[in-house]
Design a protein around this motif. Structure first.
Motif, PDB file in Angstrom:
ATOM      1  N   ARG A   1       8.011  18.245   8.833  1.00 59.14           N
ATOM      2  CA  ARG A   1       7.740  17.299   9.921  1.00 59.14           C
ATOM      3  C   ARG A   1       7.446  18.043  11.221  1.00 59.14           C
ATOM      4  O   ARG A   1       8.222  18.891  11.668  1.00 59.14           O
ATOM      5  CB  ARG A   1       8.973  16.408  10.099  1.00 59.14           C
ATOM      6  N   GLN A   2       6.289  17.742  11.830  1.00 57.77           N
ATOM      7  CA  GLN A   2       5.883  18.381  13.084  1.00 57.77           C
ATOM      8  C   GLN A   2       6.280  17.487  14.259  1.00 57.77           C
ATOM      9  O   GLN A   2       5.846  16.340  14.349  1.00 57.77           O
ATOM     10  CB  GLN A   2       4.376  18.625  13.095  1.00 57.77           C
ATOM     11  N   ILE A   3       7.099  18.024  15.170  1.00 53.92           N
ATOM     12  CA  ILE A   3       7.559  17.282  16.338  1.00 53.92           C
ATOM     13  C   ILE A   3       6.964  17.911  17.587  1.00 53.92           C
ATOM     14  O   ILE A   3       7.131  19.112  17.832  1.00 53.92           O
ATOM     15  CB  ILE A   3       9.089  17.287  16.451  1.00 53.92           C
TER      16      ILE A   3
ATOM     17  N   GLU B   1       2.385  19.636   7.821  1.00 58.96           N
ATOM     18  CA  GLU B   1       3.174  18.427   7.600  1.00 58.96           C
ATOM     19  C   GLU B   1       2.483  17.600   6.521  1.00 58.96           C
ATOM     20  O   GLU B   1       1.263  17.449   6.521  1.00 58.96           O
ATOM     21  CB  GLU B   1       3.266  17.624   8.894  1.00 58.96           C
ATOM     22  N   TYR B   2       3.289  17.053   5.615  1.00 54.67           N
ATOM     23  CA  TYR B   2       2.750  16.186   4.565  1.00 54.67           C
ATOM     24  C   TYR B   2       3.664  14.975   4.441  1.00 54.67           C
ATOM     25  O   TYR B   2       4.891  15.099   4.485  1.00 54.67           O
ATOM     26  CB  TYR B   2       2.686  16.926   3.228  1.00 54.67           C
TER      27      TYR B   2
ATOM     28  N   ASN C   1       0.834  -1.194   0.000  1.00 52.04           N
ATOM     29  CA  ASN C   1       0.000   0.000   0.000  1.00 52.04           C
ATOM     30  C   ASN C   1       0.865   1.239   0.000  1.00 52.04           C
ATOM     31  O   ASN C   1       2.014   1.226   0.454  1.00 52.04           O
ATOM     32  CB  ASN C   1      -0.952   0.021   1.209  1.00 52.04           C
ATOM     33  N   THR C   2       0.308   2.298  -0.529  1.00 47.35           N
ATOM     34  CA  THR C   2       0.912   3.619  -0.424  1.00 47.35           C
ATOM     35  C   THR C   2      -0.198   4.606  -0.104  1.00 47.35           C
ATOM     36  O   THR C   2      -1.303   4.528  -0.654  1.00 47.35           O
ATOM     37  CB  THR C   2       1.649   4.024  -1.720  1.00 47.35           C
ATOM     38  N   SER C   3       0.071   5.506   0.835  1.00 48.86           N
ATOM     39  CA  SER C   3      -0.949   6.453   1.271  1.00 48.86           C
ATOM     40  C   SER C   3      -0.307   7.793   1.579  1.00 48.86           C
ATOM     41  O   SER C   3       0.914   7.900   1.766  1.00 48.86           O
ATOM     42  CB  SER C   3      -1.693   5.929   2.505  1.00 48.86           C
ATOM     43  N   THR C   4      -1.127   8.819   1.619  1.00 54.04           N
ATOM     44  CA  THR C   4      -0.672  10.169   1.934  1.00 54.04           C
ATOM     45  C   THR C   4      -1.397  10.662   3.174  1.00 54.04           C
ATOM     46  O   THR C   4      -2.544  10.292   3.434  1.00 54.04           O
ATOM     47  CB  THR C   4      -0.940  11.128   0.766  1.00 54.04           C
ATOM     48  N   ASN C   5      -0.713  11.486   3.953  1.00 55.76           N
ATOM     49  CA  ASN C   5      -1.287  12.041   5.168  1.00 55.76           C
ATOM     50  C   ASN C   5      -0.827  13.478   5.340  1.00 55.76           C
ATOM     51  O   ASN C   5       0.209  13.876   4.807  1.00 55.76           O
ATOM     52  CB  ASN C   5      -0.843  11.230   6.397  1.00 55.76           C
ATOM     53  N   PHE C   6      -1.606  14.252   6.102  1.00 56.37           N
ATOM     54  CA  PHE C   6      -1.176  15.599   6.418  1.00 56.37           C
ATOM     55  C   PHE C   6      -1.596  15.930   7.841  1.00 56.37           C
ATOM     56  O   PHE C   6      -2.432  15.265   8.442  1.00 56.37           O
ATOM     57  CB  PHE C   6      -1.780  16.614   5.443  1.00 56.37           C
TER      58      PHE C   6
ATOM     59  N   GLY D   1      11.465  20.069   9.440  1.00 57.77           N
ATOM     60  CA  GLY D   1      11.853  19.976   8.033  1.00 57.77           C
ATOM     61  C   GLY D   1      11.500  18.639   7.406  1.00 57.77           C
ATOM     62  O   GLY D   1      10.474  18.035   7.699  1.00 57.77           O
ATOM     63  N   ALA D   2      12.378  18.167   6.526  1.00 59.30           N
ATOM     64  CA  ALA D   2      12.139  16.904   5.820  1.00 59.30           C
ATOM     65  C   ALA D   2      12.750  15.737   6.586  1.00 59.30           C
ATOM     66  O   ALA D   2      13.767  15.881   7.262  1.00 59.30           O
ATOM     67  CB  ALA D   2      12.716  16.974   4.415  1.00 59.30           C
TER      68      ALA D   2
END
Length: 804
Positions: free
Chosen positions: A611-613, A581-582, A546-551, A631-632
């Motif tokens: 990226r949200q930490i 974040e994506y 599977n491949t999916s996207t999230n935000f 960042g990435a």
């Protein structure tokens, strides 16, 4: 002897009939009506088999609730279950839950699953200072759903497992490590989805009771009452209540929790309507988080604990008095999961919900009696505060959050031929009010009201208004539209699952503190496509991909200025243009489900931008959640999970993970950049593993577990980390035969952290760098020490329980 032979013969006949029916049902030439009749008879036989009791080594029972023993399809003592999904999913079944310590929260119960890294502050699960990360992705990166109803904090996305439900009411806890389902009502689930499911009410009137007592004066009472079938209407319900209390295992303090769960259910034909609810009221004592230097110096004693006696003359001016840090909170969740058959092969799924939450995260602090500021506006008066000396007063700094939330998740499924289409809409509206107020204390350090919502208990100005350091409100409106299709081909050997989701989030904020900022609005829209494939070679072997996207949108606190009441200066600068974040994730895995062994191996890969930490900041004496844009990031690794079905009463289980998580760019701090490219991401242990061994012969049972977590970095420059640790738990119990009205009376002892290991269990607030560091452009970037959770110590808990 004759009775035993009769039971064995009955089982042989039932199994023979079941096998024959399955062979008939597999014949593709049969009509759908004929298959339906066969399926119904097969289900009846399965039900008959489920009602069989223990006879020596023959373990048959599969039915739920507390009467459940072994499920025919489960392995690893209830920690692994055959799956047919297009993505990685691990499930904790009620078998495992029923053998754990009474009151264990959802994070603790999922700690054995691959990728799950749980950091707790107390052994009994009462403290809200509990965190979970999955594949290096933190608590706030996971979605939490109870029977289709979202549970995440609307402002910070975090989940609070002590609020969710009582463990005795769970039928299962599932953890999808890679992504949420298309129809899940969550928008932050790059780290996966934790789905909680209540057991269904029993068809028979009765109930369940347990009482527990253990270390640190811990005590817990739980009772669930079952109505059974009410007046032959098909309506059945349960309601449960629990009371839990315990002293802090280190330092002074006492935790207290009251909790109510209920579920009302009506089923007919293929329709199902239910009403579920959960109410929680708790007052928790705070466990101080520590720096690495404080840990090395004091371990679990000394100034790493709060003070038992209020002393305004000590080094902290009395701000470390434990009663100033007591955290009260109450929540209420209400949802109505509904499934209706609208027509042949068309079903409606509907889950409306409402929620209310209030909490206070306070801390001891000192404020001046004069020279204060209300935002950027000076306060030209002297405030009378009890206990003030030399113009300073020790007070309780409150941080209140009150949230109201309502929404509905609606979808229609249409199954035709080899297609199963879904069309859905999720609407969510919330209002979140956050304030920072101050409460005076008496000569003993006692505050008149720890909840801080009674105006008379707050420090006030001469005009009657409360002294405030923060005051903002956020109204959020979310609209999500989704469409998908599950295509079952080659006689269900091949499953293709495609979907698309569009999420629109609008936030309307008002900062009521005097200053340059009044409104704080943000608007975002994200398209989220996905695809998954599963291929079954036979009933034992399958592959999936599977491949999916999230935000994820930033936490609400990013929208607002925060001011220092002693100077009027901005402590935290608002940024309404923080990027979302994506992430894009992929999984490829293999599953095996044999007669004895169940197992799976999953390869995963993630790529993040912005990226949200999650971290924590001290704002005017209160510790609140915040986020860092990291960042990435690229993360990849492998999960392994193996479990044995009951074999001579033994059920071993093993899970493990290898994780490679790297930061892909240098991070900007001020006018310079930290050299972080290629560094290991925070909260990302390279290795982790869990081993469990369950024995259960129907009467005597025992579960032994060992958990290993590798070292973890706490800074983006990797200049500070925590060591690896190993912990172990043990459960021993005995089920007696039924006696009078008591069914399966049981006693058990749970030993938590059995080696009494003192260790740092996790990173509470990561920072950019712990030591002063030279940036890319030659500037000195000052370091800031991270703080950590101290893991809970050794504890025992004795529990006696029975159905009735």
């Amino acid at each position: 002897m004759a009775l035993k032979c009769k039971n064995i013969l009955k089982k042989i006949l039932l199994y023979s009939s079941l096998i024959s029916l399955n062979i008939l049902a597999s014949n593709q030439t049969k009509s759908e009506e004929y298959k339906s009749i066969i399926s119904e008879k097969s289900n009846n036989i399965q039900s008959d088999l489920s009602d069989q009791k223990y006879n020596g080594d023959n373990v048959i029972t599969v039915t739920g609730n507390q009467s459940r023993k072994y499920a025919l399809r489960e392995g690893g003592g209830g920690l692994i279950y055959p799956e047919n999904n297009v993505k990685s999913v691990s499930i904790v079944q009620s078998d495992f839950i029923s053998r754990q310590a009474a009151g264990a929260n959802a994070f603790q119960l999922a700690a054995m699953l691959p990728g799950a890294n749980v950091a707790s502050s107390d052994p009994l699960g009462l403290s809200p200072q509990t965190n979970i990360s999955v594949r290096g992705l933190n608590n706030d990166a996971l979605g939490y759903v109870l029977e289709g109803m979202p549970l995440n904090d609307i402002a910070y996305y975090t989940g609070y497992p002590g609020q969710f439900a009582d463990s005795e009411n769970y039928s299962q806890i599932s953890l999808a490590q890679g992504s949420a389902d298309l129809d899940s009502p969550v928008m932050n689930a790059a780290g996966g989805l934790m789905s909680l499911k209540f057991q269904d009410p029993s068809m028979k009137a009765g109930g369940y009771f347990s009482g527990s007592y253990g270390s640190y004066e811990s005590n817990r009472q739980f009772i669930r009452l079952e109505t059974g079938d009410i007046a032959h209407t098909g309506i059945r319900a349960f309601v449960s209540y629990s009371h839990s209390g315990a002293d802090n295992w280190r330092g002074p303090g006492h935790d207290l929790r009251h909790h109510i769960d209920f579920k009302i259910l009506k089923e007919w034909n293929e329709n199902r309507v239910s009403l579920i609810g959960s109410w929680n009221r708790a007052v928790a004592s705070y466990y101080p988080q520590v720096s690495l230097s404080e840990w090395k110096k004091f371990k679990t004693s000394g100034s790493n604990n709060l003070a038992k006696i209020y002393n305004v003359l000590n080094d902290n001016s009395g701000t470390d008095y434990y009663k100033l840090w007591k955290q009260p909170e109450k929540t209420f969740y209400l949802g109505a999961p509904i499934q209706l058959k609208l027509a042949d092969k068309i079903k409606l799924h509907l889950t409306p919900y409402v929620q209310e939450a209030y909490g206070n995260a306070p801390g001891g602090s000192q404020i001046a009696t004069s020279g204060l500021w209300n935002g950027t506006q000076p306060i030209n008066e002297t405030i009378e505060i009890p206990g003030a000396a030399d113009g300073l007063a020790t007070v309780r700094a409150n941080y209140n959050q009150r949230s109201l939330r309502s929404g509905v998740n609606l979808s229609v499924n249409w199954k035709t031929g080899w297609n199963n289409f879904v069309l859905g809409y999720w609407f969510d509206y919330s209002r979140d009010q956050e304030k920072q107020t101050f409460t005076s204390i008496d000569a003993t350090g006692h505050a008149s009201n720890i909840w801080a919502y009674q105006k008379g208990s707050l420090i006030r100005l001469s005009d009657g208004s409360p002294l405030l350091a923060a005051n903002f409100r956020t109204n959020s409106e979310l609209n999500a539209f989704y469409i998908g299709d599950k295509m079952s081909l080659l006689h269900d050997r091949l499953l293709i699952d495609i979907g698309f989701k569009e999420v629109i989030l609008n936030r309307y904020g008002i900062n009521n503190m005097p200053g340059p900022q009044h409104s704080a609005n943000s608007h975002t829209s994200e398209p989220l496509p996905r695809i998954g494939i599963r291929y079954k070679f036979n009933n034992e072997h399958q592959l999936f991909f599977n491949t999916s996207t999230n935000f994820r949108a930033p936490s609400e606190t990013a929208l607002y200025n925060a001011y220092d009441p002693s100077s009027g200066e901005i402590e935290t600068k608002a940024n309404t243009n923080v990027k979302n974040e994506y992430s894009v994730s992929e999984e490829f895995g293999y599953r095996y489900a044999g007669n004895l062994l169940i197992g799976n191996v999953t390869l995963f890969n993630y790529h993040f931008t912005n990226r949200q930490i999650e971290t924590q900041i001290i704002q005017n004496g209160s510790i609140i959640s915040s986020t860092i844009n990291a960042g990435a990031q690229t993360s990849r690794g492998i999960d392994i999970e193996l479990g044995l079905r009951p074999w001579h009463h033994f059920s071993p289980y093993v899970s493990g993970e290898y994780l490679y998580a790297k930061i892909d760019n240098d991070l900007q701090v001020g006018d310079d950049f930290l050299l972080t490219k290629g560094k290991t991401a925070v909260r990302s242990p390279r290795f982790q593993a869990a081993v469990g061994l369950t024995y259960d012969d129907g009467h005597f049972f025992s579960v032994a577990t060992i958990h290993y977590i590798d070292r973890q970095y706490a800074t983006f420059t990797n200049d500070e980390r925590i060591s690896a640790h190993v912990t172990g738990d043990l459960s021993i119990g005995y089920r007696f035969s039924d006696a009078v009205r008591l069914q399966k009376p049981t006693i058990r002892m749970n030993f938590i952290n059995i080696t009494n290991k003192h260790y740092i269990s996790g990173v509470a607030d990561p920072t950019f760098n712990a030591k002063d560091t030279v940036g890319r452009h030659g500037n000195i970037i000052s370091g800031s020490s991270p703080d950590y959770y101290i893991g809970g110590g050794f504890a025992t808990l004795f529990t006696a329980s029975t159905e009735f």
